[in-house]
Design an enzyme around this catalytic site. Structure first.
Site, PDB file in Angstrom:
ATOM      1  N   HIS A  59     -23.450  -7.662-120.723  1.00 31.67           N
ATOM      2  CA  HIS A  59     -22.808  -7.362-121.995  1.00 31.67           C
ATOM      3  C   HIS A  59     -22.142  -5.992-121.859  1.00 31.67           C
ATOM      4  O   HIS A  59     -22.569  -5.148-121.079  1.00 31.67           O
ATOM      5  CB  HIS A  59     -23.893  -7.327-123.077  1.00 31.67           C
ATOM      6  CG  HIS A  59     -23.407  -7.167-124.477  1.00 31.67           C
ATOM      7  ND1 HIS A  59     -22.968  -5.962-124.975  1.00 31.67           N
ATOM      8  CD2 HIS A  59     -23.346  -8.048-125.519  1.00 31.67           C
ATOM      9  CE1 HIS A  59     -22.643  -6.101-126.248  1.00 31.67           C
ATOM     10  NE2 HIS A  59     -22.851  -7.351-126.603  1.00 31.67           N
TER      11      HIS A  59
ATOM     12  N   ASP B  62     -31.827  -4.304-120.019  1.00 29.48           N
ATOM     13  CA  ASP B  62     -31.256  -4.646-121.320  1.00 29.48           C
ATOM     14  C   ASP B  62     -32.036  -5.853-121.837  1.00 29.48           C
ATOM     15  O   ASP B  62     -31.848  -6.973-121.375  1.00 29.48           O
ATOM     16  CB  ASP B  62     -29.771  -4.967-121.160  1.00 29.48           C
ATOM     17  CG  ASP B  62     -29.125  -5.458-122.451  1.00 29.48           C
ATOM     18  OD1 ASP B  62     -29.844  -5.694-123.443  1.00 29.48           O
ATOM     19  OD2 ASP B  62     -27.887  -5.628-122.467  1.00 29.48           O
TER      20      ASP B  62
ATOM     21  N   GLN C 293     -31.583  -9.750-125.629  1.00 29.32           N
ATOM     22  CA  GLN C 293     -31.870 -11.186-125.782  1.00 29.32           C
ATOM     23  C   GLN C 293     -33.268 -11.532-125.288  1.00 29.32           C
ATOM     24  O   GLN C 293     -33.978 -12.333-125.895  1.00 29.32           O
ATOM     25  CB  GLN C 293     -30.830 -12.014-125.023  1.00 29.32           C
ATOM     26  CG  GLN C 293     -29.394 -11.811-125.461  1.00 29.32           C
ATOM     27  CD  GLN C 293     -29.118 -12.293-126.877  1.00 29.32           C
ATOM     28  OE1 GLN C 293     -29.804 -13.155-127.413  1.00 29.32           O
ATOM     29  NE2 GLN C 293     -28.098 -11.717-127.494  1.00 29.32           N
TER      30      GLN C 293
ATOM     31  N   LYS D 263     -31.500  -8.610-133.679  1.00 29.03           N
ATOM     32  CA  LYS D 263     -31.609  -9.880-132.961  1.00 29.03           C
ATOM     33  C   LYS D 263     -33.038 -10.421-133.007  1.00 29.03           C
ATOM     34  O   LYS D 263     -33.259 -11.616-132.802  1.00 29.03           O
ATOM     35  CB  LYS D 263     -31.152  -9.712-131.512  1.00 29.03           C
ATOM     36  CG  LYS D 263     -29.684  -9.288-131.370  1.00 29.03           C
ATOM     37  CD  LYS D 263     -29.297  -9.138-129.920  1.00 29.03           C
ATOM     38  CE  LYS D 263     -27.912  -8.523-129.768  1.00 29.03           C
ATOM     39  NZ  LYS D 263     -26.841  -9.371-130.301  1.00 29.03           N
TER      40      LYS D 263
ATOM     41  N   CYS E 215     -18.384 -10.139-125.834  1.00 31.38           N
ATOM     42  CA  CYS E 215     -18.631  -8.784-125.323  1.00 31.38           C
ATOM     43  C   CYS E 215     -18.945  -8.791-123.830  1.00 31.38           C
ATOM     44  O   CYS E 215     -19.801  -8.034-123.358  1.00 31.38           O
ATOM     45  CB  CYS E 215     -19.760  -8.099-126.103  1.00 31.38           C
ATOM     46  SG  CYS E 215     -19.400  -7.863-127.849  1.00 31.38           S
TER      47      CYS E 215
END
Length: 406
Positions: free
Chosen positions: A125, A202, A205, A228, A364
Site C-alpha cells: 500500500h 504493516d 489488514q 479497519k 492505493c
C-alpha cells in the site's frame, strides 16, 4: 472438502452492527470493509457515554473526571496491547497506520547511510511504500522491491536473495489489501534480522483477519489502524519491542511528552509517552477499546471460519462467470477482479446504482497495478457481519451489469 456454494451463510454478529440494518433497509450491501469497517453498537455506546458524561484531558487534571478518563484511556492502551499479545508499554497511539509508518521512516533515518538498502514488497500500500521511498531518496539509499510470481504471490526464493547484509530496513505488509494474499513475513523477518536490519510490519489488514501477533512474527515494529478493526477513524497504534523503542527519540514536541522544560533545554518522558505529543484522540481511543473488547468476547475461531466460508462462496461465484478474472487467488477476506472488456469504474457505477458498495480503482497501490498490467480493478472485501445474502445481492447486480456492458 465443504461445498460452501451450497450453504446459506448467516452472520450471528450482524445484529451487533446497527449500520447493517439501516443499509439493508435501503437495499444497500456493504462490501468495502478493507477500506473501513462498520462499527459495533458497543463502540457507539462507549463514545456516546464518554461525551455525555463529560470530556476531560488525560494525564493532566487532578479532578475527578480527568482521573476517570485518564484511567479509561490507559485501559484502552492495555486493550490494544491485549489484542496484539503485547504489554501496554509497547503501544504508542498514532493517528493510524500511515502516521506510524511515517514516524518510523523519520526515526530510523539515522540508521540508513548512502548505498544501504531498504526492502519492501511489490504488494505494498502507498502507506508502506512512500515513507520508505522518500527515506531512500533523502539518504541516497536504494529501495529494493521484492518481486511477485505469475500467480501474484511473493517470490520467496528471490526475496531471500534480495535481503542481504546491505539491508537496513525490511518493511512489509502482513496481508495484501489488493490481492488478499498472506505474505510469508516470518521467514523474511528472520533473514533480515540475521543481518541486523530493522523489521517493520504493516498490519492494517492483517490485524483484522490473522491470528499472528507481533511477538510471534519476531518484528521490531508493527502498525495498525482502528477504523479497519471495527473502531473509530483517526486513531491507530504502533507496537514496538522494548529494545526497539530505545532506538527512537521524540519526533513531535509539545504538551504531555515533556518531563521538564526550560527556555533553552528540555527533558522528555520515557516511551511510549515520548512519542505522544499533545492531546490524544481520547474519545476514539475509548471507542476502539470497546470494539476490541467486543471482539475479544466473541469466538474468534468461529469468525475466522465464517470469513473463510464467505470467501470460498465468493470465489465459487466468480468461477462460474467466465468474463471475470481474479488478480490472484486470495487467502483471506477480499478479492480483486476485472471484467473482460469493461472498465472497472463502469462496472462499479452500475453496481452502485443497484445498491452494492465496493471499491474500484488502484487501491492505493499504483506500482502494483503497473506491474500487473491493469489500469484498475474492483475489490470485494468481507467482514464478520457479511452473509450469503450480501453475496447473492452482489452477484445478481454483477450479472445485470455484465448484461448491459457486454
Amino acid at each position: 472438502m465443504t461445498d460452501y456454494s451450497a450453504v446459506r451463510l448467516q452472520s450471528p454478529w450482524r445484529k451487533d452492527f446497527p449500520a447493517l440494518t439501516h443499509l439493508r433497509e435501503h437495499n444497500q450491501t456493504y462490501l468495502d470493509s478493507a477500506a473501513t469497517s462498520q462499527k459495533p453498537q458497543a463502540m457507539i455506546d462507549n463514545l456516546r457515554d464518554y461525551y455525555q458524561q463529560g470530556a476531560a484531558n488525560v494525564h493532566r487534571g487532578q479532578y475527578w473526571r480527568a482521573d476517570t478518563v485518564t484511567a479509561a484511556f490507559e485501559r484502552s492502551r492495555e486493550q490494544v496491547a491485549r489484542w496484539l499479545g503485547a504489554s501496554a508499554e509497547q503501544i504508542v497511539f498514532t493517528r493510524g497506520t500511515t502516521e506510524a509508518l511515517n514516524l518510523l521512516a523519520y526515526q530510523l533515518e539515522s540508521h540508513v547511510q548512502p548505498d544501504d538498502e531498504i526492502v519492501i514488497s511489490a504488494l505494498e500500500h502507498h502507506a508502506n511504500l512512500l515513507p520508505w521511498q522518500q527515506l531512500a531518496q533523502r539518504r541516497q539509499a536504494r529501495l529494493v522491491v521484492l518481486p511477485l510470481t505469475a500467480e501474484g504471490r511473493l517470490d520467496e526464493q528471490a526475496a531471500h536473495a534480495l535481503i542481504t547484509e546491505r539491508t537496513r530496513i525490511l518493511a512489509i505488509s502482513q496481508l495484501s489489501n489488493v490481492l488478499g494474499v498472506q505474505l510469508p513475513i516470518k521467514a523474511l523477518i528472520q533473514r533480515a534480522k540475521s543481518f541486523g536490519a530493522w523489521t517493520v510490519v504493516d498490519g492494517a489488514q492483517g490485524a483484522v483477519h490473522l491470528p499472528e501477533t507481533p511477538e510471534s512474527l519476531g518484528c521490531d515494529f508493527y502498525a495498525l489502524s482502528a477504523h479497519k478493526l471495527y473502531g473509530p477513524e483517526g486513531i491507530g497504534a504502533l507496537y514496538g519491542r522494548a529494545e526497539a523503542f530505545e532506538a527512537l527519540t521524540p519526533w513531535q514536541f509539545g504538551g504531555e511528552m515533556v518531563e521538564q522544560a526550560q527556555y533553552q533545554k528540555a527533558q522528555f518522558r520515557a516511551m511510549p509517552m515520548a512519542l505522544e505529543a499533545g492531546t490524544p484522540a481520547i474519545g476514539p481511543a475509548l471507542g476502539w477499546a470497546a470494539s476490541l473488547s467486543y471482539l475479544q468476547d466473541q469466538d474468534l475461531t468461529a469468525i475466522a471460519q465464517h470469513e473463510h466460508a464467505l470467501l470460498q462462496q465468493l470465489l465459487a461465484g466468480f468461477a462460474r462467470r467466465p468474463h471475470i478474472q481474479l488478480l490472484a487467488k486470495p487467502d483471506h477476506a477480499l478479492a480483486s477482479f476485472i471484467v473482460s472488456g469493461c472498465h472497472s469504474h463502469d462496472v462499479s457505477q452500475l453496481l452502485s446504482e443497484q445498491g452494492v458498495s465496493l471499491r474500484s480503482g488502484r487501491h492505493c497501490a499504483h506500482p502494483l497495478f503497473q506491474a500487473l498490467g491493469h489500469p484498475s480493478a474492483l475489490r470485494v472485501s468481507l467482514a464478520l457481519y457479511n452473509d450469503s445474502d450480501d453475496l447473492q445481492h452482489f452477484f445478481c447486480a454483477l450479472d445485470n451489469a455484465l448484461e448491459l456492458l457486454q
